[in-house]
Design a protein around this motif. Structure first.
Motif, mmCIF file in Angstrom:
data_model
loop_
_atom_site.group_PDB
_atom_site.id
_atom_site.type_symbol
_atom_site.label_atom_id
_atom_site.label_comp_id
_atom_site.label_asym_id
_atom_site.label_seq_id
_atom_site.Cartn_x
_atom_site.Cartn_y
_atom_site.Cartn_z
ATOM 1 N N GLY A 180 5.145 33.855 121.233
ATOM 2 C CA GLY A 180 5.289 32.722 120.581
ATOM 3 C C GLY A 180 6.724 32.455 120.013
ATOM 4 N N GLY A 181 7.617 32.626 121.023
ATOM 5 C CA GLY A 181 9.016 32.568 120.636
ATOM 6 C C GLY A 181 9.551 31.121 121.320
ATOM 7 N N ALA A 182 11.051 31.057 120.937
ATOM 8 C CA ALA A 182 11.610 29.698 121.515
ATOM 9 C C ALA A 182 10.950 29.281 122.867
ATOM 10 N N ALA A 183 11.134 30.285 123.822
ATOM 11 C CA ALA A 183 10.671 29.844 125.210
ATOM 12 C C ALA A 183 9.285 29.580 125.342
ATOM 13 N N GLY A 184 8.555 30.639 124.708
ATOM 14 C CA GLY A 184 6.951 30.359 124.799
ATOM 15 C C GLY A 184 6.436 29.134 124.223
ATOM 16 N N LEU A 185 7.021 28.678 123.136
ATOM 17 C CA LEU A 185 6.446 27.673 122.248
ATOM 18 C C LEU A 185 7.172 26.353 123.031
ATOM 19 N N PHE A 186 8.265 26.261 123.656
ATOM 20 C CA PHE A 186 8.758 25.131 124.313
ATOM 21 C C PHE A 186 8.142 24.913 125.641
ATOM 22 N N SER A 232 17.911 33.043 113.036
ATOM 23 C CA SER A 232 18.931 32.856 113.799
ATOM 24 C C SER A 232 19.826 31.824 112.932
ATOM 25 N N GLY A 233 21.286 32.009 113.124
ATOM 26 C CA GLY A 233 22.402 31.136 112.621
ATOM 27 C C GLY A 233 22.176 31.150 111.076
ATOM 28 N N GLY A 234 22.190 32.330 110.370
ATOM 29 C CA GLY A 234 22.091 32.110 109.052
ATOM 30 C C GLY A 234 21.111 31.503 108.488
ATOM 31 N N GLY A 235 19.833 31.391 109.259
ATOM 32 C CA GLY A 235 18.580 30.569 108.862
ATOM 33 C C GLY A 235 18.886 29.022 109.072
ATOM 34 N N ARG A 236 19.804 28.608 109.928
ATOM 35 C CA ARG A 236 19.903 27.241 110.260
ATOM 36 C C ARG A 236 19.680 27.213 111.768
ATOM 37 N N CYS A 237 19.567 28.068 112.455
ATOM 38 C CA CYS A 237 19.491 28.056 113.898
ATOM 39 C C CYS A 237 20.379 27.530 114.679
ATOM 40 N N ASN A 238 21.325 27.936 115.531
ATOM 41 C CA ASN A 238 22.312 27.521 116.292
ATOM 42 C C ASN A 238 21.649 27.250 117.689
ATOM 43 N N PHE A 239 21.054 26.000 117.487
ATOM 44 C CA PHE A 239 19.736 25.867 118.646
ATOM 45 C C PHE A 239 20.435 25.481 120.033
ATOM 46 N N GLY A 256 13.060 32.964 129.392
ATOM 47 C CA GLY A 256 13.594 33.469 128.215
ATOM 48 C C GLY A 256 14.359 34.775 128.397
ATOM 49 N N GLU A 257 14.334 35.227 127.249
ATOM 50 C CA GLU A 257 15.145 36.512 127.119
ATOM 51 C C GLU A 257 14.655 37.729 128.078
ATOM 52 N N ALA A 258 13.261 37.700 128.265
ATOM 53 C CA ALA A 258 12.439 38.631 129.133
ATOM 54 C C ALA A 258 13.353 38.729 130.625
ATOM 55 N N VAL A 259 13.954 37.661 131.212
ATOM 56 C CA VAL A 259 14.662 37.722 132.445
ATOM 57 C C VAL A 259 16.143 37.984 132.336
ATOM 58 N N ASP A 260 16.541 38.595 133.435
ATOM 59 C CA ASP A 260 17.761 39.043 133.600
ATOM 60 C C ASP A 260 18.819 38.020 133.496
ATOM 61 N N VAL A 261 18.944 37.371 132.425
ATOM 62 C CA VAL A 261 19.890 36.056 132.272
ATOM 63 C C VAL A 261 20.365 36.086 130.719
ATOM 64 N N THR A 262 21.503 36.354 130.239
ATOM 65 C CA THR A 262 21.867 36.699 129.073
ATOM 66 C C THR A 262 23.187 35.608 128.547
ATOM 67 N N GLY A 263 23.152 35.132 127.674
ATOM 68 C CA GLY A 263 23.965 34.065 127.284
ATOM 69 C C GLY A 263 24.884 34.600 126.491
ATOM 70 N N PHE A 266 19.516 30.110 123.247
ATOM 71 C CA PHE A 266 18.429 29.219 122.852
ATOM 72 C C PHE A 266 18.328 28.309 124.125
ATOM 73 N N GLN A 267 19.496 27.791 124.545
ATOM 74 C CA GLN A 267 19.493 26.862 125.702
ATOM 75 C C GLN A 267 18.745 27.344 126.850
ATOM 76 N N TRP A 268 19.218 28.589 126.965
ATOM 77 C CA TRP A 268 18.522 29.129 128.353
ATOM 78 C C TRP A 268 16.979 29.265 128.082
ATOM 79 N N ALA A 269 16.375 29.478 126.770
ATOM 80 C CA ALA A 269 14.852 29.481 126.621
ATOM 81 C C ALA A 269 14.472 28.300 126.769
ATOM 82 N N TRP A 270 15.107 26.968 126.323
ATOM 83 C CA TRP A 270 14.502 25.696 126.608
ATOM 84 C C TRP A 270 14.449 25.422 127.927
ATOM 85 N N ALA A 271 15.595 25.814 128.752
ATOM 86 C CA ALA A 271 15.706 25.407 130.178
ATOM 87 C C ALA A 271 14.788 26.207 130.913
ATOM 88 N N SER A 272 14.797 27.303 130.946
ATOM 89 C CA SER A 272 13.680 28.161 131.623
ATOM 90 C C SER A 272 12.229 27.818 131.351
#
Length: 393
Positions: A12-18, A46-53, A357-364, A371-377
């Protein structure tokens, strides 16, 4: 008969929820299974509580992978402006910081609420511990909350970074179970450690620098800490370093310091080196590099000034290690993209199995790219699931 979902999303992180939200929006019967007590924990901190989305400028060059081309299709299929449109529809105010980084004006909780709203009336199931996964035409998950079955399984459990919020190696174990290779995970976007006492003595000093390792160059700030170095420039360069590798730092980007020091000697021969260096560096850093040179500039040979200036424009650092997954913002490595379809992040050998998401060998890079990789994947996997079902109808 047991209920069979169109898709089960583990994580239930960024990629899963999206991904779940994208499927729910298309009328799919989907459930999210999260082992932690709540979803979106990494988003919230993330982002000091403001999320660098996300970031306004996103391309494949902003990502590391054994296959640098793998992320291109997913990134093209769902852009930062696609996510911004959702942010706008949700009425979330945002602002741009440096280098295209976008943050919520308010709280990161707004992003989690956006993701949950897209899922409709079916909330994620938290506190679910998966005991076994099998595939017999459908996927069967045995958990401490019962058995779940689905036509498709999306693995979005992230990497090993920040274990205090529940990071595990689940994705890697499941990938291996189904015959996939895993690129060895390592901490990325992580502070670096040093044994040199002079570095810890400068704890708290920050400076705008350019950090370089091979072809990787980042012009951001560096921060001295009690354990070594941090700050955006160092976090960025850390992702590009193999164990034992060093990197260079230009403490005065855009200024050739050997020329500046010689010019100062000609113009102000009675000036002290510390005061001249302090015109280019933070005072404490200037004092450190000047302490080995006593007297006025006139007392110092040109050769020594040239050497010092050249050193400061290309200072070599050799870290002894990193602060590990506990302080790493992300995990480099992960499920090998060689076994995945770049269009939808689906397994090439197990129909209906997806890794995102982050489970894959793609690191931003630092700055909203992960986060953009989470949304896109996640979007790519959702489109893959919907397309496969349409083909089967």
């Amino acid at each position: 008969m047991r209920e069979i979902y169109d898709a089960l999303v583990i994580g239930g992180g960024a990629a899963g929820l999206f991904c779940a939200g994208s499927l729910a929006q298309a009328g799919q019967h989907v459930a999210v299974l999260e082992h932690g007590p709540e979803v979106g924990q990494k988003i919230l901190i993330s982002g000091g509580g403001r999320c660098n989305f996300t970031n306004l400028e996103v391309s494949a060059k902003n990502f590391l992978s054994q296959n640098p081309h793998f992320c291109k299709s997913a990134l093209a299929g769902f852009t930062p402006f696609d996510f911004l449109a959702l942010v706008g529809e949700a009425g979330i105010a945002w602002h741009e910081k440096t280098l295209g980084q976008l943050f919520c004006d308010g709280s990161a909780r707004q992003i989690v609420d956006l993701l949950l709203a897209r899922m409709g009336p079916t909330p994620p199931r938290c506190g679910v511990n998966i005991q076994a996964v099998a595939h017999d035409g459908n996927f069967r998950l045995e958990t401490d909350k019962g058995t779940f079955r689905a036509q498709n399984l999306v693995v979005a459990t992230g990497g090993l970074s920040i274990p205090k919020i529940g990071a595990t190696d689940f994705a890697y174990r499941l990938a291996r179970q189904f015959g996939h290779q895993v690129i060895p995970p390592r901490p990325a976007l992580v502070p670096l450690t040093f044994e040199a006492e002079w570095i810890s003595a400068l704890a708290g000093v920050s400076a705008p620098v350019t950090a370089q390792a091979g072809k990787a160059r980042f012009a951001e700030s560096l921060l001295f800490t009690h354990r070594g170095l941090s700050g955006p420039a160092v976090l960025q360069i850390s992702s590009h370093l193999a164990p034992g590798e060093g990197f260079n730092v230009d403490f005065r980007p855009g200024t050739r310091l050997e020329d500046a020091l010689l010019a100062a000697k000609r113009a102000r021969p009675k000036a002290g080196l510390k005061s001249v260096l302090a015109e280019h560096l933070p005072a404490r850093l200037a004092a450190h590099f000047a302490e080995a040179h006593s007297g006025n500039l006139a007392d110092l040979p040109d050769k020594s000034l040239r050497a010092l200036g050249a050193q400061l424009n290309r200072f070599a650092f050799h870290p002894t290690g990193t602060e590990g997954f506990a302080k790493a913002e992300v995990t480099a490595g992960g499920v090998d993209t060689a076994g995945l379809n770049s269009r939808n992040c689906g397994s090439k050998t197990v129909p209906g199995l997806y890794f995102i998401g982050e489970a894959v060998d793609v690191t931003g890079w630092l700055g909203g790219y992960n986060f953009q990789w989470a949304w896109a994947s996640a979007h790519a996997a959702a489109e893959g699931i919907k397309g496969a079902q349409q083909d089967g109808e």
